[in-house]
Design a protein around this motif. Structure first.
Motif, mmCIF file in Angstrom:
data_model
loop_
_atom_site.group_PDB
_atom_site.id
_atom_site.type_symbol
_atom_site.label_atom_id
_atom_site.label_comp_id
_atom_site.label_asym_id
_atom_site.label_seq_id
_atom_site.Cartn_x
_atom_site.Cartn_y
_atom_site.Cartn_z
ATOM 1 N N LEU A 175 -35.764 -13.499 6.487
ATOM 2 C CA LEU A 175 -35.149 -12.396 5.978
ATOM 3 C C LEU A 175 -34.967 -12.446 4.306
ATOM 4 N N PHE A 176 -35.111 -11.159 3.626
ATOM 5 C CA PHE A 176 -35.274 -11.318 2.145
ATOM 6 C C PHE A 176 -33.845 -11.288 1.594
ATOM 7 N N VAL A 177 -33.480 -11.857 0.667
ATOM 8 C CA VAL A 177 -32.307 -12.081 -0.168
ATOM 9 C C VAL A 177 -32.395 -10.945 -1.442
ATOM 10 N N ASP A 178 -33.276 -10.193 -1.460
ATOM 11 C CA ASP A 178 -33.312 -9.530 -2.853
ATOM 12 C C ASP A 178 -34.032 -7.976 -2.511
ATOM 13 N N THR A 209 -41.590 -6.104 18.141
ATOM 14 C CA THR A 209 -40.135 -6.197 17.421
ATOM 15 C C THR A 209 -39.767 -7.227 17.332
ATOM 16 N N PHE A 210 -39.497 -7.847 15.902
ATOM 17 C CA PHE A 210 -39.009 -9.103 15.750
ATOM 18 C C PHE A 210 -37.660 -8.909 15.228
ATOM 19 N N PHE A 211 -36.658 -9.500 15.973
ATOM 20 C CA PHE A 211 -35.307 -9.456 15.722
ATOM 21 C C PHE A 211 -34.618 -10.736 14.977
ATOM 22 N N SER A 212 -34.609 -10.908 13.924
ATOM 23 C CA SER A 212 -33.911 -11.971 13.138
ATOM 24 C C SER A 212 -32.303 -11.749 13.267
ATOM 25 N N PRO A 213 -31.922 -12.976 13.648
ATOM 26 C CA PRO A 213 -30.132 -13.028 13.809
ATOM 27 C C PRO A 213 -29.490 -13.124 12.462
ATOM 28 N N ALA A 214 -28.274 -13.420 12.294
ATOM 29 C CA ALA A 214 -27.832 -13.699 11.023
ATOM 30 C C ALA A 214 -28.050 -15.169 10.583
ATOM 31 N N ALA A 215 -27.762 -15.507 9.446
ATOM 32 C CA ALA A 215 -27.943 -17.204 9.125
ATOM 33 C C ALA A 215 -27.219 -17.934 10.037
ATOM 34 N N ASP A 216 -25.903 -17.696 10.168
ATOM 35 C CA ASP A 216 -25.117 -18.441 11.131
ATOM 36 C C ASP A 216 -25.187 -17.864 12.495
ATOM 37 N N PHE A 217 -25.970 -18.163 13.321
ATOM 38 C CA PHE A 217 -26.223 -17.988 14.688
ATOM 39 C C PHE A 217 -25.693 -18.717 15.620
ATOM 40 N N ASP A 218 -24.384 -18.463 16.075
ATOM 41 C CA ASP A 218 -23.492 -19.086 16.854
ATOM 42 C C ASP A 218 -23.617 -18.851 18.452
ATOM 43 N N ALA A 219 -24.097 -20.222 18.941
ATOM 44 C CA ALA A 219 -24.415 -20.365 20.290
ATOM 45 C C ALA A 219 -22.979 -20.387 21.111
ATOM 46 N N GLU A 220 -21.947 -20.785 20.589
ATOM 47 C CA GLU A 220 -20.587 -20.821 21.166
ATOM 48 C C GLU A 220 -19.727 -19.696 20.888
ATOM 49 N N GLY A 221 -20.129 -18.794 20.062
ATOM 50 C CA GLY A 221 -19.252 -17.713 19.573
ATOM 51 C C GLY A 221 -18.738 -16.702 20.535
ATOM 52 N N LYS A 222 -17.770 -15.889 20.446
ATOM 53 C CA LYS A 222 -17.491 -14.980 21.303
ATOM 54 C C LYS A 222 -17.982 -13.842 21.063
ATOM 55 N N ALA A 223 -18.209 -12.836 22.142
ATOM 56 C CA ALA A 223 -18.637 -11.344 21.890
ATOM 57 C C ALA A 223 -17.638 -10.480 21.542
ATOM 58 N N SER A 224 -17.819 -9.945 20.453
ATOM 59 C CA SER A 224 -16.910 -9.000 20.019
ATOM 60 C C SER A 224 -17.304 -7.726 20.286
ATOM 61 N N GLY A 225 -18.507 -7.368 20.638
ATOM 62 C CA GLY A 225 -18.916 -6.170 21.304
ATOM 63 C C GLY A 225 -19.403 -5.173 20.237
ATOM 64 N N ASN A 226 -19.203 -5.676 18.731
ATOM 65 C CA ASN A 226 -19.589 -4.609 17.590
ATOM 66 C C ASN A 226 -20.342 -5.629 16.895
ATOM 67 N N TYR A 227 -21.684 -4.812 16.402
ATOM 68 C CA TYR A 227 -22.317 -5.366 15.280
ATOM 69 C C TYR A 227 -22.960 -4.261 14.521
ATOM 70 N N GLN A 228 -23.312 -5.034 13.210
ATOM 71 C CA GLN A 228 -23.947 -3.925 12.304
ATOM 72 C C GLN A 228 -25.630 -4.431 12.229
ATOM 73 N N LEU A 229 -26.449 -3.239 12.047
ATOM 74 C CA LEU A 229 -27.718 -3.572 11.947
ATOM 75 C C LEU A 229 -28.233 -3.508 10.595
ATOM 76 N N THR A 266 -32.213 -6.941 11.938
ATOM 77 C CA THR A 266 -31.352 -8.079 12.005
ATOM 78 C C THR A 266 -30.163 -7.370 12.182
ATOM 79 N N ALA A 267 -29.063 -8.379 12.631
ATOM 80 C CA ALA A 267 -27.725 -7.860 12.860
ATOM 81 C C ALA A 267 -26.715 -8.970 12.474
ATOM 82 N N VAL A 268 -25.350 -8.433 11.983
ATOM 83 C CA VAL A 268 -24.321 -9.134 11.681
ATOM 84 C C VAL A 268 -23.104 -8.787 12.821
ATOM 85 N N ALA A 269 -22.292 -9.696 13.023
ATOM 86 C CA ALA A 269 -21.063 -9.325 13.686
ATOM 87 C C ALA A 269 -19.790 -9.977 13.095
#
Length: 210
Positions: free
Chosen positions: A103-106, A146-166, A205-208
């Motif tokens: 992912l690009f940072v600029d 399609t290549f789907f990049s996760p967020a930088a902190d990709f948490d295997a144990e995290g809960k499902a919030s049901g909401n995300y931002q693309l 990509t997506a964040v939650a």
């Protein structure tokens, strides 16, 4: 829809499979060993032995396959190339569980996350392999990838919030200023993309929230 998941018995693959089944899709697990894949058809086959005929019945093929040693990191590129070649010129889509390092940072897209000073050195070889594999994927103009990049902190144990931002090519942050997503929310977003097809021949990509 008819969906095949390569690596369906991995951490992300299991959640993607479960989410797709919950929505009523027909899912086939493509695995090297027939374990941990109950309640769904299974094709036991090495990814490099797959043929165009094996994949011809599916609307979408998902690669959730993982490689975790420096010796095997080059296999990402080989897997993406092989599956892309099998699907070239067909209507079957190819969705990849990608990495965040590319992912690009600029806004000018001159610096990728893995090139930043604070990027963990231990994760660099994996991130570089996935970044190189994305470059390969972009060359397949006849494949609906399609290549789907996760967020930088990709948490295997995290809960499902049901909401995300693309987002698209750039690293994005949630309301807390964090680049975070759980595997569960990632699976939700991926199956949404399967159904919606908004990012054909694109990376997103997506964040939650935690």
């Amino acid at each position: 829809m008819k969906i095949a998941i390569i690596g369906a018995n991995g951490q992300s693959g299991k959640l993607i499979l479960a989410e797709a089944l919950k929505r009523g899709h027909e899912v086939t697990a493509i695995v090297r060993r027939a374990d941990s894949t109950s309640h769904t058809p299974v094709l036991v086959k090495d990814v490099f032995e797959l043929t165009a005929e094996d994949l011809s019945a599916f609307d979408v093929v998902v690669s959730a396959i993982g490689f975790w040693t420096e010796e095997t990191f080059p296999l990402f590129d080989k897997v993406f190339r092989h599956v892309s070649q099998l699907l070239a010129g067909t209507e079957t889509r190819f969705i990849v569980v990608g990495g965040a390092g590319s992912l690009f940072v600029d806004p000018a897209h001159t610096t990728q996350l893995l090139e930043t000073p604070d990027f963990p050195a231990a994760f660099y070889p994996l991130a570089k392999a996935m970044t190189d594999a994305l470059v390969t994927l972009r060359t397949f103009s006849a494949t609906a990838w399609t290549f789907f990049s996760p967020a930088a902190d990709f948490d295997a144990e995290g809960k499902a919030s049901g909401n995300y931002q693309l987002g698209g090519e750039e690293l994005i942050l949630n309301a807390a200023g964090e680049s975070y997503i759980s595997y569960a929310d990632y699976a939700l977003a991926l199956v949404d993309e399967i159904e919606n097809g908004n990012f054909i021949r694109q990376r997103f990509t997506a964040v939650a929230e935690k």
